[in-house]
Scaffold this active site. Structure first.
Site, PDB file in Angstrom:
ATOM      1  N   HIS A  92     -11.633 -28.217 -27.647  1.00  0.00           N
ATOM      2  CA  HIS A  92     -11.203 -27.167 -28.649  1.00  0.00           C
ATOM      3  C   HIS A  92     -10.513 -26.745 -28.435  1.00  0.00           C
ATOM      4  CE1 HIS A  92     -15.002 -25.540 -29.076  1.00  0.00           C
ATOM      5  NE2 HIS A  92     -15.644 -25.215 -28.325  1.00  0.00           N
TER       6      HIS A  92
ATOM      7  N   LYS B 213     -14.467 -30.119 -34.757  1.00  0.00           N
ATOM      8  CA  LYS B 213     -14.353 -28.729 -34.831  1.00  0.00           C
ATOM      9  C   LYS B 213     -12.972 -28.322 -35.538  1.00  0.00           C
ATOM     10  CE  LYS B 213     -16.626 -28.377 -31.218  1.00  0.00           C
ATOM     11  NZ  LYS B 213     -16.930 -28.769 -29.246  1.00  0.00           N
TER      12      LYS B 213
ATOM     13  N   SER C 217     -14.859 -23.459 -23.764  1.00  0.00           N
ATOM     14  CA  SER C 217     -14.938 -23.599 -25.221  1.00  0.00           C
ATOM     15  C   SER C 217     -15.905 -21.456 -25.333  1.00  0.00           C
ATOM     16  CB  SER C 217     -16.846 -24.047 -25.247  1.00  0.00           C
ATOM     17  OG  SER C 217     -17.474 -24.244 -24.336  1.00  0.00           O
TER      18      SER C 217
HETATM   19  C1  LIG Z   1     -18.549 -28.906 -28.931  1.00  0.00           C
HETATM   20  C2  LIG Z   1     -17.762 -29.673 -27.609  1.00  0.00           C
HETATM   21  C3  LIG Z   1     -18.658 -30.707 -27.269  1.00  0.00           C
HETATM   22  C4  LIG Z   1     -18.825 -31.840 -28.002  1.00  0.00           C
HETATM   23  O1  LIG Z   1     -18.027 -32.171 -29.474  1.00  0.00           O
HETATM   24  P1  LIG Z   1     -19.580 -32.862 -30.516  1.00  0.00           P
HETATM   25  O2  LIG Z   1     -18.599 -33.632 -31.240  1.00  0.00           O
HETATM   26  O3  LIG Z   1     -19.025 -31.996 -31.790  1.00  0.00           O
HETATM   27  O4  LIG Z   1     -20.511 -33.166 -29.893  1.00  0.00           O
HETATM   28  C5  LIG Z   1     -17.716 -31.539 -26.049  1.00  0.00           C
HETATM   29  N1  LIG Z   1     -17.122 -30.501 -25.027  1.00  0.00           N
HETATM   30  C6  LIG Z   1     -16.992 -29.811 -24.979  1.00  0.00           C
HETATM   31  C7  LIG Z   1     -15.891 -29.090 -24.422  1.00  0.00           C
HETATM   32  C8  LIG Z   1     -17.125 -28.633 -26.048  1.00  0.00           C
HETATM   33  O5  LIG Z   1     -16.940 -27.573 -26.099  1.00  0.00           O
END
Ligand SMILES: *Cc1c(COP(=O)(O)O)cnc(C)c1O
Length: 392
Positions: A208, A239, A180
């Site tokens: 992601h 996302k 990320s």
């Molecule tokens: C953003 C993220 C999460 C959390 O996702 P949400 O649905 O926003 O809680 C989990 N794992 C990774 C690798 C992330 O970057």
């Protein structure tokens, strides 16, 4: 002294170390151009990679679902919170990712925090990448399993750990697939091979990458052709898919087990049907239209090359997540602020998200960024470079 006075002390300490974050002024909608606190900005802070967060098709589906199903779900899915749309989304997701089944979580943070403790316990071991996301780390902590951390993307070091460690009841290898902050990929073919060789479960967090990587948009496991070798795949609708909520996909027994044992599923209220309705539409868009993800990754490559030529260090990024490594938190904050004065929003990433010396600016490229916007970004970064030529 009042009981909470220590907090002001700690906040001052954060401020002195350039580590204090102010929650930003709110935005009306997501987009490549946003207005914040009266200032117009080109937005490189978002994970809305495909530009679906404010897409009218998702909005309409959400509104229609609200009208039919109401807003709140009243209970966890295990009690009476599930709607017909949640059921449809689980089926659609399993079909999309070619797994037997899928289960929805309130967020993908909750998916990691719930799924990991459901599958490993005190008698077990976890092998995780040093740069795994906070939600994976918290899931590992909650599980009480023994933790073995290998250096970022280093499969040889992982093999050493697997070979040398004592015997456990169960072993789990867990990693982000697209990291990320660094925008680089986990070596999934090697990880799949090691999981098989050392009889470990393999859990991939595609948060992601879903919607962006793979010829069908199924993620980095698809990109590397190892989808059927992963035991658990985690993702988010929040996302690239433009909605909200997390999920885990895998075998029917795994999903049944998680519904019984993942505490963030069992003890948390189901998200609104409107959210699932929007996510369903987003999956259809991703499945039907590869053009956005292809254009995004092509544009990301061009931008990385340009930034490299300008002398910025984009590390190992191969994706739409492009870090500019600048070293200290202070430098990251200064550059982020001078970009903001030039109408560009590029957030500074500091501890605890990254180690102190690895502070960076994190650029999230989306399908909505135009060539003109990238020109503005590169011009601004060039100016900043010119002002402090030996200082990057
Ligand atoms: C953003 C993220 C999460 C959390 O996702 P949400 O649905 O926003 O809680 C989990 N794992 C990774 C690798 C992330 O970057």
């Amino acid at each position: 002294m009042k009981p909470l006075d220590w907090i002001d002390e700690e906040l001052r300490r954060l401020q002195l170390g350039d580590l204090l974050r102010d929650v930003p002024q709110p935005l009306r909608t997501q987009g490549a151009r946003v207005e914040q606190g009266g200032q117009k900005l080109i937005n490189f802070a978002s994970n809305d990679y495909l530009g679906l967060a404010a897409d009218v098709r998702l909005t309409q589906a959400a509104v229609a679902a609200c009208q039919q199903h109401g807003v709140g779900r009243g209970a966890s899915p295990l009690v009476c919170g599930r709607s017909e749309i949640h059921v449809q989304l689980e089926a659609r997701l399993a079909q999309f990712l070619q797994t037997e089944a899928a289960i929805l979580f309130p967020t993908s943070f909750a998916a990691n925090a719930g799924a990991i403790p459901a599958i490993v316990d005190r008698e077990d071991a976890i092998y995780g990448d040093a740069k795994n996301h906070a939600s994976i780390i918290d899931g590992c902590r909650l599980s009480r399993a023994e933790k073995h951390i290998y250096p970022h993307t280093d499969a040889d070091a992982l093999e050493d750990l697997l070979r040398r460690s004592k015997s456990y009841r169960r072993r789990l290898i867990v990693t982000d697939t697209l990291f990320s902050m660094d925008g680089d990929l986990a070596p999934l073919p090697r990880l799949a091979q090691l999981a098989e060789k050392y009889d470990a479960m393999l859990m991939l967090d595609e948060t992601h990458a879903i919607g962006v990587f793979g010829s069908q948009g199924r993620g980095v496991a698809e990109h590397f052709g190892v989808e059927q070798r992963a035991d658990l795949r985690v993702g988010t609708f929040g996302k690239a898919l433009g909605a909200a909520g997390g999920f885990v996909c895998g075998s029917a027994s795994l999903i049944k087990w998680l519904a019984n044992r993942a505490r963030t599923y069992v003890f948390s209220t189901a998200h609104p049907a409107a959210v699932s309705a929007a996510a369903l539409v987003a999956l259809d868009i991703v499945a039907a239209d590869p053009s956005r993800r292809l254009a995004l990754l092509a544009q990301a490559k061009t931008l990385r090359d340009r930034l490299d030529q300008l002398g910025w260090d984009t590390g190992q990024s191969v994706s739409q997540i492009i870090p500019l490594h600048v070293g200290t938190p202070r430098k990251a904050v200064q550059i982020s602020q001078s970009l903001r004065h030039r109408g560009i929003w590029l957030p500074a990433i500091r501890p605890p998200a990254v180690p102190e010396s690895e502070s960076l600016l994190r650029l999230g490229l989306t399908a909505m960024h135009s060539g003109e916007m990238l020109d503005s970004l590169c011009e601004a970064l060039q100016e900043i470079n010119d002002q402090s030529p030996n200082d990057q």
